[in-house]
Enzyme design. Structure first.
Site, PDB file in Angstrom:
ATOM      1  N   LYS A 147       0.840  -1.197   0.000  1.00  0.00           N
ATOM      2  CA  LYS A 147       0.000   0.000   0.000  1.00  0.00           C
ATOM      3  C   LYS A 147       0.877   1.250   0.000  1.00  0.00           C
ATOM      4  O   LYS A 147       0.514   2.256  -0.620  1.00  0.00           O
ATOM      5  CB  LYS A 147      -0.901   0.018   1.232  1.00  0.00           C
ATOM      6  N   GLU A 199      -2.593   7.318   7.756  1.00  0.00           N
ATOM      7  CA  GLU A 199      -3.466   8.159   6.948  1.00  0.00           C
ATOM      8  C   GLU A 199      -4.372   8.971   7.845  1.00  0.00           C
ATOM      9  O   GLU A 199      -4.704   8.545   8.948  1.00  0.00           O
ATOM     10  CB  GLU A 199      -4.382   7.281   6.069  1.00  0.00           C
ATOM     11  N   HIS A 214     -14.425  -2.671   9.003  1.00  0.00           N
ATOM     12  CA  HIS A 214     -13.742  -2.194   7.811  1.00  0.00           C
ATOM     13  C   HIS A 214     -13.711  -3.226   6.693  1.00  0.00           C
ATOM     14  O   HIS A 214     -12.798  -3.227   5.865  1.00  0.00           O
ATOM     15  CB  HIS A 214     -12.317  -1.718   8.131  1.00  0.00           C
ATOM     16  N   ARG A 247      -6.806  -8.334  -8.947  1.00  0.00           N
ATOM     17  CA  ARG A 247      -7.507  -9.625  -9.097  1.00  0.00           C
ATOM     18  C   ARG A 247      -8.967  -9.341  -9.360  1.00  0.00           C
ATOM     19  O   ARG A 247      -9.398  -8.196  -9.357  1.00  0.00           O
ATOM     20  CB  ARG A 247      -7.380 -10.409  -7.791  1.00  0.00           C
TER      21      ARG A 247
HETATM   22  P1  ADP Z   1      -7.952  -3.703   3.029  1.00  0.00           P
HETATM   23  O1  ADP Z   1      -6.640  -4.101   2.461  1.00  0.00           O
HETATM   24  O2  ADP Z   1      -8.269  -4.368   4.307  1.00  0.00           O
HETATM   25  O3  ADP Z   1      -9.043  -3.788   2.006  1.00  0.00           O
HETATM   26  P2  ADP Z   1      -8.169  -0.809   2.699  1.00  0.00           P
HETATM   27  O4  ADP Z   1      -7.028   0.123   2.742  1.00  0.00           O
HETATM   28  O5  ADP Z   1      -8.757  -1.093   1.374  1.00  0.00           O
HETATM   29  O6  ADP Z   1      -7.756  -2.159   3.418  1.00  0.00           O
HETATM   30  O7  ADP Z   1      -9.299  -0.252   3.667  1.00  0.00           O
HETATM   31  C1  ADP Z   1     -10.394  -1.032   4.062  1.00  0.00           C
HETATM   32  C2  ADP Z   1     -11.499  -0.147   4.607  1.00  0.00           C
HETATM   33  O8  ADP Z   1     -11.023   0.667   5.699  1.00  0.00           O
HETATM   34  C3  ADP Z   1     -12.076   0.871   3.647  1.00  0.00           C
HETATM   35  O9  ADP Z   1     -13.072   0.315   2.826  1.00  0.00           O
HETATM   36  C4  ADP Z   1     -12.629   1.930   4.582  1.00  0.00           C
HETATM   37  O10 ADP Z   1     -13.863   1.537   5.123  1.00  0.00           O
HETATM   38  C5  ADP Z   1     -11.630   1.943   5.698  1.00  0.00           C
HETATM   39  N1  ADP Z   1     -10.597   2.976   5.488  1.00  0.00           N
HETATM   40  C6  ADP Z   1      -9.442   2.833   4.819  1.00  0.00           C
HETATM   41  N2  ADP Z   1      -8.737   3.982   4.810  1.00  0.00           N
HETATM   42  C7  ADP Z   1      -9.460   4.876   5.503  1.00  0.00           C
HETATM   43  C8  ADP Z   1      -9.279   6.255   5.880  1.00  0.00           C
HETATM   44  N3  ADP Z   1      -8.181   6.918   5.541  1.00  0.00           N
HETATM   45  N4  ADP Z   1     -10.255   6.859   6.589  1.00  0.00           N
HETATM   46  C9  ADP Z   1     -11.355   6.182   6.963  1.00  0.00           C
HETATM   47  N5  ADP Z   1     -11.580   4.901   6.660  1.00  0.00           N
HETATM   48  C10 ADP Z   1     -10.656   4.238   5.943  1.00  0.00           C
HETATM   49  P1  ADP Z   2     -12.761  -7.685  -1.980  1.00  0.00           P
HETATM   50  O1  ADP Z   2     -11.629  -6.806  -1.560  1.00  0.00           O
HETATM   51  O2  ADP Z   2     -12.529  -8.468  -3.220  1.00  0.00           O
HETATM   52  O3  ADP Z   2     -14.063  -7.013  -1.961  1.00  0.00           O
HETATM   53  P2  ADP Z   2     -12.523  -8.939   0.579  1.00  0.00           P
HETATM   54  O4  ADP Z   2     -11.393  -8.057   0.912  1.00  0.00           O
HETATM   55  O5  ADP Z   2     -13.721  -8.942   1.442  1.00  0.00           O
HETATM   56  O6  ADP Z   2     -12.950  -8.798  -0.932  1.00  0.00           O
HETATM   57  O7  ADP Z   2     -12.090 -10.435   0.509  1.00  0.00           O
HETATM   58  C1  ADP Z   2     -11.054 -10.811  -0.290  1.00  0.00           C
HETATM   59  C2  ADP Z   2     -10.089 -11.412   0.630  1.00  0.00           C
HETATM   60  O8  ADP Z   2     -10.767 -12.293   1.514  1.00  0.00           O
HETATM   61  C3  ADP Z   2      -9.066 -12.236  -0.044  1.00  0.00           C
HETATM   62  O9  ADP Z   2      -7.915 -11.492  -0.284  1.00  0.00           O
HETATM   63  C4  ADP Z   2      -8.873 -13.374   0.948  1.00  0.00           C
HETATM   64  O10 ADP Z   2      -7.930 -13.018   1.927  1.00  0.00           O
HETATM   65  C5  ADP Z   2     -10.166 -13.535   1.622  1.00  0.00           C
HETATM   66  N1  ADP Z   2     -11.128 -14.492   1.110  1.00  0.00           N
HETATM   67  C6  ADP Z   2     -12.433 -14.275   1.049  1.00  0.00           C
HETATM   68  N2  ADP Z   2     -13.073 -15.352   0.592  1.00  0.00           N
HETATM   69  C7  ADP Z   2     -12.161 -16.263   0.332  1.00  0.00           C
HETATM   70  C8  ADP Z   2     -12.205 -17.575  -0.199  1.00  0.00           C
HETATM   71  N3  ADP Z   2     -13.330 -18.192  -0.556  1.00  0.00           N
HETATM   72  N4  ADP Z   2     -11.073 -18.200  -0.345  1.00  0.00           N
HETATM   73  C9  ADP Z   2      -9.950 -17.607  -0.008  1.00  0.00           C
HETATM   74  N5  ADP Z   2      -9.825 -16.396   0.486  1.00  0.00           N
HETATM   75  C10 ADP Z   2     -10.914 -15.715   0.654  1.00  0.00           C
HETATM   76 MG    MG Z   3      -9.319  -2.755   0.324  1.00  0.00          MG
END
Ligand code: ADP
Ligand code: ADP
Ligand code: MG
Length: 678
Positions: free
Chosen positions: A121, A205, A240, A296
C-alpha cells in the site's frame, strides 16, 4: 495481430463460491476445468463441478491452497494450459504469477510486475502520487521508527488510521483518536502485520470520519487498451470489511464518474496493468482519494456484471488468451441497479465473530436470470470450517432502479433459510429494510451508527412467535406419534398398547403438556388438547389458539385460527428450529424426565469461542492480571480474537502454546480468584 487460441483446459486454484463461479463461465465457453481441493474439501461443490479434481494436501491453506509448486504440478500433470487464481490465496502473489510464466502456464491475472508494484500500500501510494492520482493526506515513507511515525501522525492531525503496508482483509489496521494512543497502536499494528504478512511496515493516513468506499472496476488487454467498467459503492461495512455492495454508486454524477474512472485507468496504466483489477477510493464530500489497487477479480464483481451485462470472467479468459478487450469503452453502458449481499457465517451480536458448523438446512432464493443470482460454494449438509473464509454465499439482485433493487433484495433475503451456524441474514434483512438504506444514506459507519435498529437485542415477540410455538408443538406431537407407530410395528405385536399410538388416552387425560425454552428465557409449558382429525387447541404464551399442521409437496403448512402459513421445522436433537419468513426461531424441548444438566463452567476459566490456531499466549502461570487483560490471541478465519481475563485474579494454569490448534470450547486459561482482603 498475434494469433490467439482460447484455452482448452484451465485449472482453478481456489475453492468455494469463486471457484464455482469461474468454472461456470469456463464450461459455457467449452473449456475443460481442473479443480484442486484440500482434505477439508473432498466432495465440496467446487470439486464436484469440475471435470477433474485433484487433492493438494491438508485442510490448512498454508499446506494446500497456498502451495504454489503443488498447484503447478497438478496443472502440468493434468495438462491445464492456464491457472485462474480466484481471489485471496495465490491471486496477488507475484512469485506465483512469475512461477507460472516460467513453467509455461498462463496465469490468468496481471503480470507479476504489476502485482508487485501494487502489493505494498505504501509503495503503490508513492507511485500514484507521481502519476497524479489523489491520495488521503498521510505518511507512506520508508522510515519506520516510532518517534518519527508519532510526529507524522501529529502532523497529519488526529484521528489517524495506521495500516499495514502489506495489509489486506482489515488486518493490521488501527484507528487512533489521539497522541496518547499512537505508540501502542503502531506497535499493535506492526505485530499483527508481521504475523499475518511477514512484513511489519505501516503507513499512516488521515482517518476520514464519514467516508464512502467507492471503487472502480478496470480492465486492460495486452494491446494497450485500458477501460473503466464504472464504479461500485461498498460503504456498508463491518470491521472495515464489506458486507453489501452496489452499482452504480447512488448520487454519482457523470462528471465525477468520469474523473474517478480516469484516475483509476491512470493507476492501472502506471503499472502496465493487464486483466481485471479494482482501484479502491475513499470518498468524502466531493473529494476522492486512492486507497489501494486489488490486482484480481473482486468478491463483488457480480454487481458490475449485472449492470453492464458482461461476464468479467469471460473477459479475463479472453485477455489471458491474448485477445483484445471485446467491447470499446464508448459502447459500455450502465443499465438499472444491482446490489450484492454477502451471507456470512458469523455472529453480528458478538462483534461479528466468525461462526462454524454444518449447514443442517439450506434453502436459497430461486434464481431468476438477470434479476436474482446466487453465487455459492456450498450445499445443504456441507460444513463451514475454521480453515477458510466464513462466507456462505453472495446474493445479487438487479432492478430497473435502486428502489426496485432494494425491494428485490428484501424479498430474496426473506426466502433465504440457513439452519446450522449463526449467520448475518437477519442483519442483512434489517439493513435492506432500513429507512436510511432506502434513502441511500451510505457511509462506512452505517452499520455502527444504526446498530440499535439493526441488531435487536432480543427477538421481537409478534404474530410470528405464535406460529413458531405452535409449529414446534405440532411437529413434536407428530413425531411422537410416528415414533410410537414405529415401535408398535417393530414389536410385531399388534395388540400392544403402543399400536394404538395415542398418548392422550395413555395418560388418561384429555391433554398433553410440552415444555420448551427459548434462549435463556424461563421454560414455557404449552398444553395441547386434541380436537380430532389432526386439529388441536393450544394454550400458547399469547393465549388459546386452534391449530392444525398440513403437509404437501412444497413442505409444511400451519393453520392457526384459520390463517395458513408456510414454514419449515428442522430438528436437531432436543432443538427445534422453526424457519418462518426466513427467520430462525430456536426452541429447546425440555424433557421433564431427563436428569438436570450440571453446569460446571464458571467464570474461572477461559475457553476458545471458536476453533482456531493460537497465535500468541500473553500470560504465564502465577501471573496476576486485571479484569479484561489480554490473555491469549486466537486466529480463526481472517480474524484475530483476543481472549481477555473475566475478572481480577491470578493465572493458575495456561493449557496451550502458540501454534497449537484448539477446538471450540477448549479450556485455554484457568484462574484463581483474587483472595478477598481480610
Ligand atoms: P484492506 O486491504 O483491508 O481492504 P483498505 O485500505 O482497502 O484495506 O481499507 C479497508 C477499509 O477501511 C475501507 O473500505 C474503509 O472503510 C476503511 N478505510 C481505509 N482507509 C481509511 C481512511 N483513511 N479513513 C477512513 N476509513 C478508511
Ligand atoms: P474484496 O476486496 O474483493 O471485496 P474482501 O477483501 O472482502 O474482498 O475479501 C477478499 C479477501 O478475503 C481475499 O484477499 C482473501 O484473503 C479472503 N477471502 C475471502 N473469501 C475467500 C475464499 N473463498 N477463499 C480464499 N480467500 C478468501
Ligand atoms: Mg481494500
Amino acid at each position: 495481430m498475434r494469433e490467439t487460441r482460447m484455452f482448452r483446459k484451465i485449472l482453478v486454484a481456489n475453492r468455494g463460491e469463486i471457484a464455482c463461479r469461474v468454472m461456470t463461465t469456463a464450461k459455457r465457453l467449452g473449456i475443460a476445468t481442473v479443480a484442486v481441493y484440500s482434505e477439508a474439501d473432498a466432495g465440496a461443490r467446487h470439486a464436484r463441478l469440475a471435470d477433474e479434481a485433484w487433492p493438494i494436501g491438508p485442510a490448512a491453506a498454508r499446506q494446500s491452497y497456498l502451495v504454489g509448486e503443488r498447484i503447478l504440478e497438478v496443472a502440468r500433470r493434468s495438462g491445464a494450459e492456464a491457472i485462474h487464481p480466484g481471489y485471496g490465496f495465490l491471486s496477488e502473489n507475484a512469485d506465483f504469477a512469475a512461477a507460472c510464466a516460467e513453467a509455461g502456464i498462463v496465469f490468468i491475472g496481471p503480470p507479476a510486475a504489476a502485482i508487485r508494484a501494487m502489493g505494498s500500500k505504501a509503495e503503490s501510494k508513492a507511485l500514484m502520487e507521481r502519476s497524479g492520482v489523489p491520495l488521503v493526506p498521510g505518511y507512506h515513507g520508508e522510515a519506520q521508527d516510532l518517534p518519527l511515525l508519532a510526529r507524522e501522525a501529529a502532523r497529519i492531525g488526529y484521528p489517524v488510521l495506521v495500516k499495514a503496508s502489506a495489509g489486506g482483509g482489515g488486518k493490521g489496521m488501527r484507528v487512533v483518536g489521539g497522541p496518547e494512543e499512537i505508540e501502542a497502536a503502531i506497535e499493535g499494528a506492526k505485530r499483527e502485520a508481521l504475523a499475518s504478512f511477514g512484513d511489519d511496515r505501516v503507513l499512516i493516513e488521515k482517518y476520514l470520519t464519514r467516508p464512502r468506499h467507492i471503487e472502480i472496476q478496470v480492465f486492460a488487454d495486452s494491446f494497450g487498451n485500458t477501460v473503466s467498467l464504472f464504479e461500485r459503492d461498498c460503504s456498508i461495512q463491518r470491521r472495515h470489511q464489506k458486507v453489501i455492495e452496489e452499482a452504480p454508486a447512488p448520487g454519482m454524477d457523470p462528471a465525477r464518474r468520469k474523473a474517478m474512472g480516469e484516475a483509476a485507468v491512470a493507476a492501472a496504466r502506471a503499472v502496465g496493468y493487464v486483466g481485471a483489477g479494482t482501484v479502491e477510493f475513499i470518498a468524502e464530500g466531493d473529494a476522492f482519494y486512492f486507497m489501494e489497487m486489488n490486482t484480481r477479480l473482486q468478491v463483488e464483481h457480480p454487481v458490475t456484471e449485472m449492470v453492464t451485462g458482461l461476464d468479467l470472467v469471460e473477459w479475463q479468459l479472453r485477455v489471458a488468451a491474448g485477445e483484445p478487450l471485446p467491447v470499446r469503452e464508448d459502447r459500455l453502458r450502465i443499465q438499472g441497479h444491482a446490489i450484492e449481499a454477502r451471507i456470512y457465517a458469523e455472529d453480528p451480536a458478538r462483534d461479528f465473530m466468525p461462526a462454524v458448523g454444518t449447514l443442517v438446512h439450506l434453502r436459497q432464493p430461486g434464481e431468476v436470470p438477470g434479476h436474482v443470482r446466487v453465487d455459492t460454494g456450498v450445499r445443504q449438509g456441507d460444513t463451514i470450517t475454521p480453515n477458510y473464509d466464513p462466507m456462505i454465499a453472495k446474493l445479487i439482485v438487479w432492478g430497473e432502479d435502486r428502489a426496485a433493487a432494494v425491494r428485490r433484495l428484501s424479498a430474496a433475503l426473506a426466502e433465504y433459510e440457513v439452519v446450522g451456524p449463526q449467520t448475518n441474514l437477519e442483519l442483512l434483512r434489517a439493513i435492506a429494510g432500513h429507512r436510511a438504506f432506502a434513502a441511500a444514506e451510505l457511509d462506512t459507519g452505517f452499520i455502527a451508527r444504526h446498530a440499535g435498529d439493526l441488531l435487536p437485542a432480543a427477538p421481537a415477540a409478534g404474530p410470528d412467535e405464535a406460529f413458531a410455538w405452535a409449529a414446534a408443538v405440532l411437529v413434536t406431537l407428530r413425531d411422537q406419534q410416528a415414533e410410537m407407530q414405529a415401535q408398535a410395528r417393530d414389536s410385531g405385536d399388534r395388540w400392544s398398547p403402543w399400536a394404538e399410538a395415542d398418548a392422550w388416552r395413555m395418560n388418561g387425560e384429555g391433554y398433553q403438556d410440552l415444555h420448551f425454552r427459548q434462549g435463556d428465557d424461563q421454560p414455557v409449558t404449552i398444553r395441547a388438547y386434541p380436537l380430532g382429525e389432526g386439529r388441536f387447541r393450544l394454550d400458547l404464551p399469547g393465549g388459546l389458539v386452534e391449530a392444525e399442521l398440513a403437509e404437501d409437496e412444497a413442505g409444511l403448512l400451519l393453520l392457526l385460527e384459520g390463517v395458513s402459513r408456510r414454514l419449515r421445522v428442522v430438528r436437531r436433537g432436543a432443538e427445534l428450529v422453526v424457519v418462518l419468513n426466513g427467520r430462525n426461531h430456536m426452541l429447546h424441548r425440555i424433557d421433564p424426565l431427563a436428569p438436570p444438566r450440571t453446569e460446571t463452567a464458571g467464570n474461572d476459566r477461559v475457553r476458545a469461542p471458536v476453533p482456531g490456531r493460537i497465535s500468541r499466549v500473553l500470560v504465564q502461570p502465577g501471573e496476576m492480571v486485571a479484569k479484561n487483560a489480554p490473555l491469549v490471541v486466537i486466529e480463526a478465519m481472517k480474524m484475530e480474537l483476543t481472549m481477555r481475563a473475566p475478572m481480577d485474579g491470578r493465572v493458575e494454569s495456561v493449557h496451550h502454546q502458540a501454534e497449537e490448534m484448539v477446538e471450540e470450547g477448549t479450556e485455554l486459561v484457568t484462574f484463581e480468584m483474587e483472595a478477598a482482603a481480610p
